[in-house]
Design a protein around this motif. Structure first.
Motif, PDB file in Angstrom:
ATOM      1  N   ASP A 258       3.797  -5.348  -4.867  1.00  0.00           N
ATOM      2  CA  ASP A 258       4.899  -5.454  -3.902  1.00  0.00           C
ATOM      3  C   ASP A 258       6.136  -4.672  -4.304  1.00  0.00           C
ATOM      4  O   ASP A 258       7.142  -4.678  -3.602  1.00  0.00           O
ATOM      5  CB  ASP A 258       5.249  -6.918  -3.640  1.00  0.00           C
ATOM      6  CG  ASP A 258       5.880  -7.618  -4.844  1.00  0.00           C
ATOM      7  OD1 ASP A 258       6.217  -6.945  -5.853  1.00  0.00           O
ATOM      8  OD2 ASP A 258       6.056  -8.848  -4.779  1.00  0.00           O
ATOM      9  N   LEU A 259       6.087  -3.965  -5.468  1.00  0.00           N
ATOM     10  CA  LEU A 259       7.190  -3.115  -5.923  1.00  0.00           C
ATOM     11  C   LEU A 259       8.504  -3.879  -6.041  1.00  0.00           C
ATOM     12  O   LEU A 259       9.587  -3.301  -5.957  1.00  0.00           O
ATOM     13  CB  LEU A 259       7.368  -1.917  -4.971  1.00  0.00           C
ATOM     14  CG  LEU A 259       6.127  -1.048  -4.736  1.00  0.00           C
ATOM     15  CD1 LEU A 259       6.406   0.010  -3.676  1.00  0.00           C
ATOM     16  CD2 LEU A 259       5.664  -0.405  -6.039  1.00  0.00           C
ATOM     17  N   GLY A 260       8.392  -5.197  -6.220  1.00  0.00           N
ATOM     18  CA  GLY A 260       9.593  -6.022  -6.332  1.00  0.00           C
ATOM     19  C   GLY A 260      10.232  -6.357  -5.005  1.00  0.00           C
ATOM     20  O   GLY A 260      11.312  -6.957  -4.968  1.00  0.00           O
ATOM     21  N   LEU A 261       9.565  -5.998  -3.894  1.00  0.00           N
ATOM     22  CA  LEU A 261      10.139  -6.226  -2.563  1.00  0.00           C
ATOM     23  C   LEU A 261       9.516  -7.427  -1.856  1.00  0.00           C
ATOM     24  O   LEU A 261       9.827  -7.683  -0.695  1.00  0.00           O
ATOM     25  CB  LEU A 261       9.948  -4.978  -1.694  1.00  0.00           C
ATOM     26  CG  LEU A 261      10.673  -3.709  -2.168  1.00  0.00           C
ATOM     27  CD1 LEU A 261      10.220  -2.512  -1.347  1.00  0.00           C
ATOM     28  CD2 LEU A 261      12.179  -3.889  -2.067  1.00  0.00           C
ATOM     29  N   GLY A 262       8.661  -8.161  -2.551  1.00  0.00           N
ATOM     30  CA  GLY A 262       7.967  -9.280  -1.930  1.00  0.00           C
ATOM     31  C   GLY A 262       8.898 -10.315  -1.324  1.00  0.00           C
ATOM     32  O   GLY A 262       8.606 -10.902  -0.277  1.00  0.00           O
TER      33      GLY A 262
ATOM     34  N   TYR B  62       0.823  -1.210   0.000  1.00  0.00           N
ATOM     35  CA  TYR B  62       0.000   0.000   0.000  1.00  0.00           C
ATOM     36  C   TYR B  62       0.859   1.263   0.000  1.00  0.00           C
ATOM     37  O   TYR B  62       0.665   2.176   0.808  1.00  0.00           O
ATOM     38  CB  TYR B  62      -0.949  -0.033   1.197  1.00  0.00           C
ATOM     39  CG  TYR B  62      -1.771  -1.301   1.248  1.00  0.00           C
ATOM     40  CD1 TYR B  62      -2.716  -1.573   0.255  1.00  0.00           C
ATOM     41  CD2 TYR B  62      -1.592  -2.237   2.263  1.00  0.00           C
ATOM     42  CE1 TYR B  62      -3.463  -2.740   0.280  1.00  0.00           C
ATOM     43  CE2 TYR B  62      -2.338  -3.405   2.299  1.00  0.00           C
ATOM     44  CZ  TYR B  62      -3.277  -3.662   1.300  1.00  0.00           C
ATOM     45  OH  TYR B  62      -4.007  -4.820   1.324  1.00  0.00           O
ATOM     46  N   ALA B  63       1.810   1.311  -0.914  1.00  0.00           N
ATOM     47  CA  ALA B  63       2.672   2.478  -1.080  1.00  0.00           C
ATOM     48  C   ALA B  63       2.961   2.628  -2.565  1.00  0.00           C
ATOM     49  O   ALA B  63       3.148   1.638  -3.279  1.00  0.00           O
ATOM     50  CB  ALA B  63       3.966   2.317  -0.293  1.00  0.00           C
ATOM     51  N   ALA B  64       3.049   3.894  -3.020  1.00  0.00           N
ATOM     52  CA  ALA B  64       3.132   4.153  -4.454  1.00  0.00           C
ATOM     53  C   ALA B  64       4.528   3.982  -5.024  1.00  0.00           C
ATOM     54  O   ALA B  64       4.694   3.835  -6.226  1.00  0.00           O
ATOM     55  CB  ALA B  64       2.626   5.569  -4.759  1.00  0.00           C
ATOM     56  N   SER B  65       5.556   4.002  -4.172  1.00  0.00           N
ATOM     57  CA  SER B  65       6.915   3.903  -4.692  1.00  0.00           C
ATOM     58  C   SER B  65       7.821   3.187  -3.700  1.00  0.00           C
ATOM     59  O   SER B  65       7.557   3.151  -2.489  1.00  0.00           O
ATOM     60  CB  SER B  65       7.493   5.290  -4.999  1.00  0.00           C
ATOM     61  OG  SER B  65       7.793   5.987  -3.805  1.00  0.00           O
TER      62      SER B  65
END
Length: 432
Positions: free
Chosen positions: A59-63, A23-26
């Motif tokens: 997940d912005l690639g951070l999953g 739940y964050a845009a960047s």
């Protein structure tokens, strides 16, 4: 619980932050907390995250960094409404100027003008109640509150007031609160209240971590009657994982400059791309071959990006691919255009760029911390965001500059997240 008791077994840590994956845009909004949580988990700590929901940005690639973390998401209707509005407006930079985006900015400024310390204040009671429950049920002994939004620091202060020596409170500033012109209140009455709110937590904190050295200095000046030197700790963002091999310079005639993250054309914001685009346009008109490449959310409401044919815009790049794309660039850009709050600026991108071993291009005022570090360690160059003529002169010289700091393995390694976060772990373990 005594300090000796805490250090005799792995820590049970609760990290409180209003923004977290997905739940964050960047990436820039959440990277510090995500990697800190994973580092502490790798050190043997039991890590719990307390955050809130919102619009799902993925997940912005951070999953891959979230395994073994215990995450509690609270319902946050206001945050979700704002984020969903942003998604509906969209971030297609080839479209016409967005009146909806301008209206959203105006409404947000209006609300923030009289709500102290920020819109997150409405969630403080819910965070506090849930944190109390987690502290009791999970036997939490360490609470880390990472901000902005700075209203979350009140949760930490309230927890320390309730549990006393049972918990250790870490106040983590990614940006200054009342010491920053971005977040400080202008009115005499409102600024006094805001400072008292910050002092409520600061005087209860056991450790205060800051992302840059100027933040530490400004905090001690803001509260001169408080003994903060023993509490304060410089913990820069750093980069994750291992540094890249030394990069081979590109042979192309065209100078490729990459930017990764959010930007806009808000004249009152600090990520305003308009001055940069105009300087680049002057360079192109003078015969320089430049390609400016954006990866991420470019929210435009005043300009049409099609008027700048030397610009490319792409969606955000997954975490696993971003490094390869960075290394294709001649320079990697940091953007900060508000001179009133530039002194403490050293974004997480600075460290990712060092890891990629590509020269950093700082488009910002002279006093920015990123400029100081780039020049001190010879890892990048400065473009004056306030003087187009000077910026154009520097732009013309970029192709022929050398950056020996990027060839120094020891220097590059010193900017890693593990090196930075180890300072906090050592302090928590009682060995610092």
């Amino acid at each position: 619980m005594s300090a000796n008791d805490r250090c005799s077994r792995p820590r049970k840590i609760l990290i409180i932050c209003q923004y977290f994956v997905p739940y964050a845009a960047s990436v820039g909004v959440v990277a510090r907390v995500v990697h800190l949580a994973r580092f502490l988990n790798d050190c043997g700590c039991e890590v719990h995250i307390l955050t809130s929901d919102g619009a799902d940005f993925g997940d912005l690639g951070l999953g891959g960094f979230l395994s073994e973390l215990n995450i509690t998401y609270l319902s946050d209707p206001l945050k979700k409404s704002v984020q969903e509005r942003l998604l509906r407006i969209g971030d297609d930079p080839t479209g016409s100027a967005s009146g909806g985006l301008s209206l959203l900015r105006a409404v947000k400024r209006f609300l923030n003008s009289f709500i102290l310390p920020d819109l997150g204040i409405f969630m403080v009671p819910k965070y506090y109640r849930t944190a109390v429950t987690l502290a009791k049920s999970k036997e939490i002994d360490t609470v880390i509150v990472s901000t902005p939004p700075h209203s979350m620091q009140l949760v930490g202060g309230l927890l320390k007031q309730r549990f006393g020596e049972r918990i250790e409170l870490v106040v983590d500033y990614r940006d200054s609160w009342n010491a920053s012109t971005i977040f400080a209140r202008k009115g005499r009455f409102t600024s006094r209240i805001a400072r008292r709110l910050e002092e409520f937590t600061v005087r209860r904190a056991d450790i205060i971590t800051c992302a840059s050295q100027p933040m530490l200095a400004k905090l001690t000046r803001l509260f001169p009657d408080r003994t903060l030197d023993d509490k304060c700790l410089l913990m820069m963002n750093g980069y994750a994982e291992q540094p890249c091999p030394i990069a081979v310079p590109t042979a192309a005639e065209e100078l490729r400059i990459g930017y990764f993250g959010m930007a806009n054309d808000d004249n009152r914001g600090y990520r305003n791309v308009q001055p940069l685009l105009h300087v680049m346009a002057l360079g192109v008109a003078a015969g320089l071959r430049i390609r400016l490449v954006f990866y991420g959310s470019l929210r435009l409401s005043r300009i049409d990006i099609r008027n700048f044919p030397f610009v490319e815009v792409h969606r955000s790049v997954p975490h696993g691919q971003v490094l390869d794309i960075m290394r294709e660039m001649d320079y990697l850009l940091i953007l900060h255009t508000d001179p009133s709050n530039s002194d403490e600026v050293i974004t997480g991108k600075f460290f990712d760029y060092v890891r990629a071993r590509r020269p950093i291009l700082c488009f910002m005022p002279r006093d920015a911390e990123a400029v100081r570090l780039a020049e001190r360690f010879q890892v990048g160059a400065w473009l004056d965001s306030q003087t187009p003529e000077r910026a154009l002169e520097a732009l013309a010289s970029l192709k022929h500059r050398q950056y020996p700091g990027l060839l120094d393995d020891r220097l590059v390694s010193s900017f890693s997240r593990r090196e930075q976060y180890a300072k906090l772990y050592a302090r928590l373990a009682g060995s610092a």
